[in-house]
Enzyme design. Structure first.
Site, PDB file in Angstrom:
ATOM      1  N   LYS A 287      -4.484  63.842  92.140  1.00  0.00           N
ATOM      2  CA  LYS A 287      -4.760  64.014  90.718  1.00  0.00           C
ATOM      3  C   LYS A 287      -3.471  64.390  89.983  1.00  0.00           C
ATOM      4  O   LYS A 287      -3.122  63.809  88.974  1.00  0.00           O
ATOM      5  CB  LYS A 287      -5.832  65.096  90.536  1.00  0.00           C
ATOM      6  CG  LYS A 287      -6.176  65.375  89.108  1.00  0.00           C
ATOM      7  CD  LYS A 287      -7.302  66.373  88.976  1.00  0.00           C
ATOM      8  CE  LYS A 287      -7.427  66.765  87.509  1.00  0.00           C
ATOM      9  NZ  LYS A 287      -8.440  67.778  87.264  1.00  0.00           N
ATOM     10  N   GLU A 293       1.848  68.811 100.046  1.00  0.00           N
ATOM     11  CA  GLU A 293       1.523  68.100 101.293  1.00  0.00           C
ATOM     12  C   GLU A 293       1.444  66.596 101.046  1.00  0.00           C
ATOM     13  O   GLU A 293       2.008  65.792 101.796  1.00  0.00           O
ATOM     14  CB  GLU A 293       0.169  68.578 101.846  1.00  0.00           C
ATOM     15  CG  GLU A 293       0.144  70.023 102.286  1.00  0.00           C
ATOM     16  CD  GLU A 293      -0.271  70.972 101.170  1.00  0.00           C
ATOM     17  OE1 GLU A 293      -0.073  70.629  99.973  1.00  0.00           O
ATOM     18  OE2 GLU A 293      -0.774  72.061 101.481  1.00  0.00           O
ATOM     19  N   GLY A 351     -10.665  67.930  90.699  1.00  0.00           N
ATOM     20  CA  GLY A 351     -10.266  67.330  91.976  1.00  0.00           C
ATOM     21  C   GLY A 351     -11.442  67.194  92.946  1.00  0.00           C
ATOM     22  O   GLY A 351     -11.672  66.144  93.529  1.00  0.00           O
ATOM     23  N   ARG A 352     -12.196  68.279  93.104  1.00  0.00           N
ATOM     24  CA  ARG A 352     -13.297  68.250  94.089  1.00  0.00           C
ATOM     25  C   ARG A 352     -14.497  67.461  93.598  1.00  0.00           C
ATOM     26  O   ARG A 352     -15.463  67.271  94.332  1.00  0.00           O
ATOM     27  CB  ARG A 352     -13.685  69.681  94.462  1.00  0.00           C
ATOM     28  CG  ARG A 352     -14.057  70.572  93.292  1.00  0.00           C
ATOM     29  CD  ARG A 352     -14.082  72.031  93.710  1.00  0.00           C
ATOM     30  NE  ARG A 352     -14.252  72.933  92.585  1.00  0.00           N
ATOM     31  CZ  ARG A 352     -13.270  73.419  91.841  1.00  0.00           C
ATOM     32  NH1 ARG A 352     -12.027  73.040  92.081  1.00  0.00           N
ATOM     33  NH2 ARG A 352     -13.510  74.264  90.859  1.00  0.00           N
ATOM     34  N   GLU A 438     -14.723  76.261  96.500  1.00  0.00           N
ATOM     35  CA  GLU A 438     -13.652  76.267  95.494  1.00  0.00           C
ATOM     36  C   GLU A 438     -14.255  76.461  94.104  1.00  0.00           C
ATOM     37  O   GLU A 438     -13.617  77.005  93.212  1.00  0.00           O
ATOM     38  CB  GLU A 438     -12.839  74.954  95.562  1.00  0.00           C
ATOM     39  CG  GLU A 438     -11.478  75.063  94.889  1.00  0.00           C
ATOM     40  CD  GLU A 438     -10.532  73.909  95.251  1.00  0.00           C
ATOM     41  OE1 GLU A 438      -9.717  74.050  96.171  1.00  0.00           O
ATOM     42  OE2 GLU A 438     -10.612  72.859  94.587  1.00  0.00           O
ATOM     43  N   HIS A 469     -26.227  73.039 119.872  1.00  0.00           N
ATOM     44  CA  HIS A 469     -25.581  73.458 121.117  1.00  0.00           C
ATOM     45  C   HIS A 469     -24.293  74.219 120.840  1.00  0.00           C
ATOM     46  O   HIS A 469     -23.441  74.349 121.713  1.00  0.00           O
ATOM     47  CB  HIS A 469     -25.305  72.233 121.994  1.00  0.00           C
ATOM     48  CG  HIS A 469     -26.580  71.575 122.438  1.00  0.00           C
ATOM     49  ND1 HIS A 469     -27.281  71.998 123.536  1.00  0.00           N
ATOM     50  CD2 HIS A 469     -27.306  70.579 121.882  1.00  0.00           C
ATOM     51  CE1 HIS A 469     -28.373  71.257 123.661  1.00  0.00           C
ATOM     52  NE2 HIS A 469     -28.419  70.399 122.668  1.00  0.00           N
ATOM     53  N   LYS A 588       0.218  78.904  97.510  1.00  0.00           N
ATOM     54  CA  LYS A 588       1.136  77.779  97.264  1.00  0.00           C
ATOM     55  C   LYS A 588       2.495  78.300  96.810  1.00  0.00           C
ATOM     56  O   LYS A 588       3.539  77.834  97.262  1.00  0.00           O
ATOM     57  CB  LYS A 588       0.584  76.868  96.154  1.00  0.00           C
ATOM     58  CG  LYS A 588      -0.509  75.928  96.577  1.00  0.00           C
ATOM     59  CD  LYS A 588      -0.764  74.962  95.422  1.00  0.00           C
ATOM     60  CE  LYS A 588      -2.117  74.310  95.497  1.00  0.00           C
ATOM     61  NZ  LYS A 588      -2.467  73.555  94.296  1.00  0.00           N
TER      62      LYS A 588
END
Ligand code: F6P
Length: 657
Positions: A287, A293, A351-352, A438, A469, A588
């Protein structure tokens, strides 16, 4: 009308407050009061008023508005009044639920499930999606009280404001309009006086044209070969949403798309494993186009592309093999990607919440074709309309949101498990983790006031039966973790016996949690006394069951939208801003400090400084260890390694310290 403090519930008659505010004897304070009088009832106080306000406050509840009576630290008698939204925990509806909890705590799901009429009213259906919440610790009275809470929180109005494009993300001054991304062409959804739907469709049409060309081989790489593999670089919302949908639809074959999100060079190696530059298309999804990263991975892959294909013409090789999805087209261009090969979206898409924009649409259309993207958007839009228009008592995302608030804020459940009995939904929980945590992992109200209650919950999950399990032991006999069980009627695969086996567990688990197993039952089975405590299940553990007709692009869109709006509902009730994410910033910026020091230590031999003992020690240990590494095959080290910069060369010979 009463004045009461937010934390304690002591109250003072309004007349007293008025008297307090007018009784200040100090002239300067009078002047200040005069200067702020025009700010009374305004949501954003002037700077003068802001300075004047202190945290020690009295508040006056007036419907949804609270008048905060603030005492000046130097001039304690002086009092200013500003308008703020009431904290939901100060309302009668919240208190009524608190009182009601005592009653619910005396019930057991074992008994509640005997009441057929109760259960009938708790199985809702909309557009093929069935939601059964009869295994929640609620009665019809609880639901009425939760709906009263929604009314008190002005939920309907807040939903309306979202769909109207109002700037409800106040701290970033933005609208929240991901619903516009799935609106049909003819719809009108306005943001700042402009219908944004035509812009959305302009990009969708461009995505269709481009992805059709790649899929049918019209778009070729620099050597003239069709592009058969796609690497989508992105992180957070630019990765998790597309991965969820991509995985959900994986039985449909197409171009091979893989994701690259982590900055870990191992992730780069995995993503590039077996790929050839001349047949690979790289999609950089970000975005902001600044995420550390993503940008490092993008530079690494640009170097990977150009090292093989760019001998003659670097920009040409990038333009044929790299495209971008971003709101920041200026940075896309600066990076070297042709703006003609960039797909835009807008700052009113968080963004999400961006999987329905080009963020998800480009990789999905490349893999499955544009028609699949369209069906996915239609599914999401079906729930959007329902969320916007259905009465609250029939509204699936609203009901789910209210039930989660009930579990978190009243029953004190801090976690929630998302358990799809469907392997293809294996990335649902990781995606919802970001959407929910978030969004609602906040400690202050939308007005900046510290919350006297917890908001948000810890989300986790795995597909059944794998989860059974793994962590179900804790869910059955340890902590109370409300569960979402998601089942599919028609499997994507036709091995009926396997699917039936899977679904047997879907039905069994919900009842096991609700009913448990009593000592008496165990005794009747002849279980020895010493084992009875270990084999007892308390039951009374809430869950809800969701049944979808099948898992396809349409129902995947529905599922996404249900969860997104459920999260929004919770945020609206808690009175927080579910659409900002300041909590990710501190880490960050500290990483930037570390990066600077790391570079200085490596390239100029400067000592690590300015950190605490622990960080300094570990950082020195890391740097020392790194210099002692010997990379046997230098070509396996990716061009940028961890830190960009030509003077920062990864050692290929062992350096003794
Ligand atoms: O983790 C913080 C965050 O800003 C998320 O909200 C976002 O989804 C992610 O980083 C990636 O951001 P971008 O798409 O700008 O690279």
């Amino acid at each position: 009308m009463l004045l009461h403090t937010p934390a304690a519930s002591s109250s003072v008659p309004v007349a007293t407050a008025a008297a307090v505010s007018s009784s200040t004897s100090q002239e300067s304070c009078h002047r200040l009061l005069a200067s702020v009088s025009s700010s009374v009832f305004s949501a954003s106080p002037s700077p003068v008023l802001r300075r004047f306000l202190n945290t020690q406050q009295l508040s006056l509840g007036v419907g949804q508005q609270h008048l905060r009576i603030a005492h000046h630290p130097v001039c304690p008698m002086a009092t200013a009044v500003v308008s703020k939204s009431a904290l939901i925990s100060e309302t009668p509806a919240w208190n009524s639920l608190k009182n009601h909890l005592g009653h619910i705590n005396k019930t057991h799901l074992r008994d509640l499930l005997k009441d057929k009429e109760r259960c009938e009213g708790m199985i809702k259906e909309y557009d093929g999606v069935v939601v059964d919440f009869s295994r929640q610790r609620v009665t019809h009275e609880t639901l009425e009280k939760l709906l009263a809470l929604a009314k008190e929180a002005k939920l309907k109005e807040k939903i309306e404001s979202m769909f109207n494009g109002e700037h409800i993300n106040k701290t970033e001054g933005r609208a929240v309009l991901h619903v516009a991304l799935r609106a049909p062409r003819y719809e009108q959804i306005s943001c700042d006086g402009k219908n944004v739907v035509p812009d959305v469709w302009e990009v969708l049409d461009k995505i269709k044209d481009f992805t059709d060309c790649v899929r049918n081989g019209t778009w070729v790489g620099v050597t003239g070969k069709p592009l058969t593999d796609v690497v989508a670089i992105g992180i957070g919302g630019s990765f998790l949403g597309p991965l969820f949908v991509h995985t959900a639809l994986q039985t449909v074959m197409g171009v091979g798309v893989c994701s690259l999100s982590n900055v870990d060079p191992v992730d780069v190696a995995c993503a590039l494993n077996g790929l050839e530059q001349e047949t690979t298309l790289v999609v950089v999804v970000s975005k902001t186009f600044t995420t550390a990263e993503t940008m490092l991975n993008a530079r690494t892959l640009r170097a990977w592309i150009t090292s093989a294909l760019g001998q003659v013409d670097v920009p040409f090789s990038v333009s044929k093999h790299m495209i971008a999805v971003s709101t920041n087209l200026k940075l896309v261009k600066e990076f070297g990607i042709d703006p003609a090969n960039a797909f835009a979206f807008w700052d009113w898409v968080g963004g999400r919440y961006s999987v329905c924009s080009a963020v998800g649409a480009v990789p999905l259309a490349l893999q499955y074709g544009f028609e699949t993207v369209q069906k996915f958007l239609e599914g999401a839009w079906s729930i959007d309309k329902h969320y916007h228009n259905a009465p609250l008592e029939e509204n699936l995302p609203v009901l789910l949101g209210l039930l989660t608030v009930w579990n978190v804020s009243f029953h004190g459940c801090s976690a929630m498990a998302i358990l799809p009995y469907c392997q293809a939904l294996q990335k649902l929980a990781p995606h919802i983790q970001q959407v929910s945590m978030e969004s609602n992992g906040k400690g202050v109200s939308i007005d900046g006031e510290t919350l006297p209650y917890e908001a948000g919950e810890i989300d986790f999950g795995e597909p059944g039966t794998n989860g059974q399990h793994s962590f179900y032991q804790l869910i059955h006999q340890g902590r109370v973790v409300p569960c979402d069980f998601i089942g599919i009627i028609k499997s994507q695969q036709s091995i009926v016996s396997n699917h039936d086996e899977l679904m047997c567990n879907f039905f069994a688990q919900a009842d096991a949690l609700a009913y448990g197993k009593t000592r008496e039952e165990l005794r009747a089975e002849g279980v020895p006394d010493y084992l009875i405590p270990h084999k007892t299940f308390t039951g009374n553990r809430p869950s809800l069951s969701m049944l979808l007709p099948t898992l396809d692009a349409y129902t995947t869109g529905q599922l996404l939208s249900i969860y997104e709006h459920r999260v929004a509902t919770m945020g609206f009730i808690w009175g927080i801003n579910s659409f900002d994410q300041w909590g990710v910033e501190l880490g960050k910026s500290l990483a930037t400090r570390v990066r600077t020091q790391m570079n200085a230590a490596r390239t100029k031999g400067e000592p690590v400084q300015g950190f605490n003992y622990s960080t300094t020690t570990l950082l020195n240990r890391y740097l020392k260890g790194k210099t002692q590494l010997l990379y046997p095959e230098p070509h396996d080290v990716f061009p940028s390694d961890i830190i960009p910069g030509t003077d920062n060369v990864v050692p290929t010979e062992k350096v003794e310290q």
